[in-house]
Design a protein around this motif. Structure first.
Motif, PDB file in Angstrom:
ATOM      1  N   VAL A   3       0.859  -1.188   0.000  1.00 29.41           N
ATOM      2  CA  VAL A   3       0.000   0.000   0.000  1.00 29.41           C
ATOM      3  C   VAL A   3       0.893   1.234   0.000  1.00 29.41           C
ATOM      4  CG1 VAL A   3      -1.749   1.284   1.263  1.00 29.41           C
ATOM      5  CG2 VAL A   3      -1.827  -1.219   1.219  1.00 29.41           C
ATOM      6  N   PRO A   4       0.692   2.163  -0.941  1.00 28.26           N
ATOM      7  CA  PRO A   4       1.548   3.356  -0.986  1.00 28.26           C
ATOM      8  C   PRO A   4       1.420   4.177   0.292  1.00 28.26           C
ATOM      9  CG  PRO A   4      -0.327   3.585  -2.481  1.00 28.26           C
ATOM     10  CD  PRO A   4      -0.319   2.164  -2.029  1.00 28.26           C
ATOM     11  N   ASP A   5       2.552   4.621   0.784  1.00 31.20           N
ATOM     12  CA  ASP A   5       2.612   5.320   2.063  1.00 31.20           C
ATOM     13  C   ASP A   5       3.257   6.694   1.863  1.00 31.20           C
ATOM     14  OD1 ASP A   5       2.932   6.246   4.613  1.00 31.20           O
ATOM     15  OD2 ASP A   5       4.115   4.541   5.332  1.00 31.20           O
ATOM     16  N   PRO A   6       2.495   7.776   2.010  1.00 34.23           N
ATOM     17  CA  PRO A   6       3.066   9.120   1.838  1.00 34.23           C
ATOM     18  C   PRO A   6       4.130   9.453   2.868  1.00 34.23           C
ATOM     19  CG  PRO A   6       0.875   9.260   2.804  1.00 34.23           C
ATOM     20  CD  PRO A   6       1.069   7.829   2.405  1.00 34.23           C
ATOM     21  N   GLY A   7       4.177   8.697   3.947  1.00 32.30           N
ATOM     22  CA  GLY A   7       5.176   8.941   4.977  1.00 32.30           C
ATOM     23  C   GLY A   7       6.597   8.782   4.480  1.00 32.30           C
ATOM     24  N   PHE A   8       6.798   7.957   3.437  1.00 24.84           N
ATOM     25  CA  PHE A   8       8.148   7.788   2.899  1.00 24.84           C
ATOM     26  C   PHE A   8       8.666   9.096   2.297  1.00 24.84           C
ATOM     27  CE2 PHE A   8       6.847   3.202   2.558  1.00 24.84           C
ATOM     28  CZ  PHE A   8       7.781   2.728   3.462  1.00 24.84           C
ATOM     29  N   MET A   9       7.793   9.827   1.595  1.00 27.53           N
ATOM     30  CA  MET A   9       8.205  11.098   0.989  1.00 27.53           C
ATOM     31  C   MET A   9       8.415  12.158   2.066  1.00 27.53           C
ATOM     32  SD  MET A   9       9.053  12.399  -1.888  1.00 27.53           S
ATOM     33  CE  MET A   9       9.423  14.010  -2.584  1.00 27.53           C
ATOM     34  N   PRO A 113      10.216   7.238  -2.736  1.00 27.60           N
ATOM     35  CA  PRO A 113       9.308   8.008  -1.880  1.00 27.60           C
ATOM     36  C   PRO A 113       8.260   8.802  -2.661  1.00 27.60           C
ATOM     37  CG  PRO A 113      11.567   8.232  -1.118  1.00 27.60           C
ATOM     38  CD  PRO A 113      11.632   7.532  -2.427  1.00 27.60           C
ATOM     39  N   LEU A 114       8.672   9.417  -3.789  1.00 28.23           N
ATOM     40  CA  LEU A 114       7.705  10.181  -4.566  1.00 28.23           C
ATOM     41  C   LEU A 114       6.649   9.263  -5.166  1.00 28.23           C
ATOM     42  CD1 LEU A 114       6.739  12.851  -5.727  1.00 28.23           C
ATOM     43  CD2 LEU A 114       8.271  12.491  -7.676  1.00 28.23           C
ATOM     44  N   SER A 115       7.057   8.077  -5.614  1.00 27.88           N
ATOM     45  CA  SER A 115       6.096   7.117  -6.134  1.00 27.88           C
ATOM     46  C   SER A 115       5.050   6.759  -5.083  1.00 27.88           C
ATOM     47  CB  SER A 115       6.833   5.859  -6.607  1.00 27.88           C
ATOM     48  OG  SER A 115       5.926   4.890  -7.073  1.00 27.88           O
ATOM     49  N   HIS A 116       5.494   6.577  -3.851  1.00 25.84           N
ATOM     50  CA  HIS A 116       4.563   6.275  -2.768  1.00 25.84           C
ATOM     51  C   HIS A 116       3.588   7.437  -2.547  1.00 25.84           C
ATOM     52  CE1 HIS A 116       5.465   2.451  -0.655  1.00 25.84           C
ATOM     53  NE2 HIS A 116       6.650   2.568  -1.239  1.00 25.84           N
ATOM     54  N   LEU A 117       4.081   8.656  -2.536  1.00 23.34           N
ATOM     55  CA  LEU A 117       3.215   9.813  -2.299  1.00 23.34           C
ATOM     56  C   LEU A 117       2.170   9.943  -3.403  1.00 23.34           C
ATOM     57  CD1 LEU A 117       2.630  12.409  -0.634  1.00 23.34           C
ATOM     58  CD2 LEU A 117       4.051  13.618  -2.284  1.00 23.34           C
ATOM     59  N   LEU A 118       2.617   9.841  -4.662  1.00 22.18           N
ATOM     60  CA  LEU A 118       1.691   9.979  -5.782  1.00 22.18           C
ATOM     61  C   LEU A 118       0.634   8.874  -5.748  1.00 22.18           C
ATOM     62  CD1 LEU A 118       4.232  10.895  -8.605  1.00 22.18           C
ATOM     63  CD2 LEU A 118       2.622  12.437  -7.467  1.00 22.18           C
ATOM     64  N   GLY A 119       1.065   7.656  -5.435  1.00 21.83           N
ATOM     65  CA  GLY A 119       0.121   6.553  -5.356  1.00 21.83           C
ATOM     66  C   GLY A 119      -0.877   6.731  -4.233  1.00 21.83           C
ATOM     67  N   ALA A 120      -0.401   7.199  -3.087  1.00 21.87           N
ATOM     68  CA  ALA A 120      -1.287   7.393  -1.942  1.00 21.87           C
ATOM     69  C   ALA A 120      -2.326   8.474  -2.210  1.00 21.87           C
ATOM     70  CB  ALA A 120      -0.457   7.754  -0.704  1.00 21.87           C
ATOM     71  N   ARG A 121      -1.881   9.576  -2.812  1.00 19.06           N
ATOM     72  CA  ARG A 121      -2.810  10.682  -3.097  1.00 19.06           C
ATOM     73  C   ARG A 121      -3.785  10.318  -4.209  1.00 19.06           C
ATOM     74  NH1 ARG A 121      -1.350  11.765   1.470  1.00 19.06           N
ATOM     75  NH2 ARG A 121       0.023  13.531   1.958  1.00 19.06           N
ATOM     76  N   LEU A 122      -3.391   9.416  -5.089  1.00 17.30           N
ATOM     77  CA  LEU A 122      -4.319   8.951  -6.125  1.00 17.30           C
ATOM     78  C   LEU A 122      -5.434   8.126  -5.487  1.00 17.30           C
ATOM     79  CD1 LEU A 122      -4.930   8.769  -9.175  1.00 17.30           C
ATOM     80  CD2 LEU A 122      -3.514   6.709  -9.236  1.00 17.30           C
ATOM     81  N   ARG A 123      -5.088   7.321  -4.500  1.00 16.53           N
ATOM     82  CA  ARG A 123      -6.088   6.490  -3.808  1.00 16.53           C
ATOM     83  C   ARG A 123      -6.963   7.343  -2.902  1.00 16.53           C
ATOM     84  NH1 ARG A 123      -4.270   0.806  -3.045  1.00 16.53           N
ATOM     85  NH2 ARG A 123      -5.170   0.889  -0.966  1.00 16.53           N
TER      86      ARG A 123
END
Length: 270
Positions: A3-9, A113-123
């Motif tokens: 699950v994408p996690d914006p916390g990484f970014m 990290p950016l991939s995680h943020l973009l994925g999380a915000r898309l969801r």
């Protein structure tokens, strides 16, 4: 499935990036902190936009980003890293004299990290308050936006794409500090000149400023030739197959150039 996690970014910007900027890029600590804040703001701004708008925003920078590490990362992700991390306050610091030898590592570690943020915000979209660097570009620079939309659509197959420029008032010169570029823009406005630049990012990495340059040139009927792209008021061309690294000799490699694109490139290189 992860699950994408914006916390990484967030962690990258608050912990990893400032240290890399000070230790590797020799950026003063206070500036490193401001750059990190700017990167997170730009990342959230990009993530707040529809996917189509994100793709149009990165289109000018793809030909410079495709060689970035990690090599196996998706091309669109590498271009988004360039847009978010490389093109903001970090670019200002580099123009002011900060060393560039650590930038590759900064971009490499930002990809996941950016991939995680973009994925999380898309969801789960998050509303963004206030203005941001990518706001309102389509309305303010309609010719440039239409051109970059055609470029975005052209990546899939390469070759030409028809371009219909919207009717809009003819703009004045964009605010620039590069006197040589201003001279070239003025000349282009008098006779529909051909302007060659290795990559659009060499003119400016600031999206608003670059859109202003494209808007001015297209409004005055100029032709723009980069290592992999050709922009004219009626069509947009993309090199077919693999892109070529921008540089002084990149245009001499005509693989994948066809039709008017190839003819013009050969006339420029002799």
């Amino acid at each position: 499935m992860t699950v994408p996690d914006p916390g990484f970014m967030i962690a990258y910007c608050e912990q990893t990036l400032p240290g890399m900027l000070t230790d590797v890029c020799e950026v003063p600590a206070e500036l490193a902190h401001r750059i990190a804040v700017d990167v997170l703001r730009r990342a959230e701004a990009l993530a707040s936009l529809p996917t189509r708008e994100q793709d149009v925003l990165i289109a000018p920078f793809v030909e410079e980003a495709f060689e970035q590490e990690p090599i196996d990362a998706p091309l669109d992700l590498k271009a988004k890293v360039a847009l978010v991390v490389r093109n903001g306050l970090l670019d200002d610091a580099i123009r002011a004299g900060a060393p560039t030898y650590g930038v590759a590592a900064v971009l490499r570690y930002a990809a996941a990290p950016l991939s995680h943020l973009l994925g999380a915000r898309l969801r789960e979209p998050v509303g963004l308050a206030g203005t941001h660097p990518f706001m309102g570009l389509a309305g303010r620079f309609p010719r440039a936006w239409a051109c970059l939309e055609a470029l975005t659509d052209g990546f899939a197959e390469g070759g030409p794409r028809d371009l219909t420029l919207p009717a809009s008032p003819v703009p004045g010169l964009p605010p620039l500090t590069d006197d040589d570029l201003l001279i070239r823009l003025r000349r282009a406005a008098t006779g529909g000149a051909v302007l060659h630049v290795p990559a659009l990012g060499r003119w400016s990495r600031d999206s608003r400023r670059l859109h202003g340059i494209l808007e001015y040139l297209l409004a005055h009927g100029a032709t723009i030739l980069t290592t992999n792209y050709l922009f004219r008021p009626t069509d947009v061309w993309v090199r077919r197959g693999d892109l070529v690294s921008p540089g002084d000799t990149g245009l001499h490699d005509t693989r994948g150039l066809t039709g008017a694109h190839r003819t013009l490139a050969e006339s420029i290189t002799g």
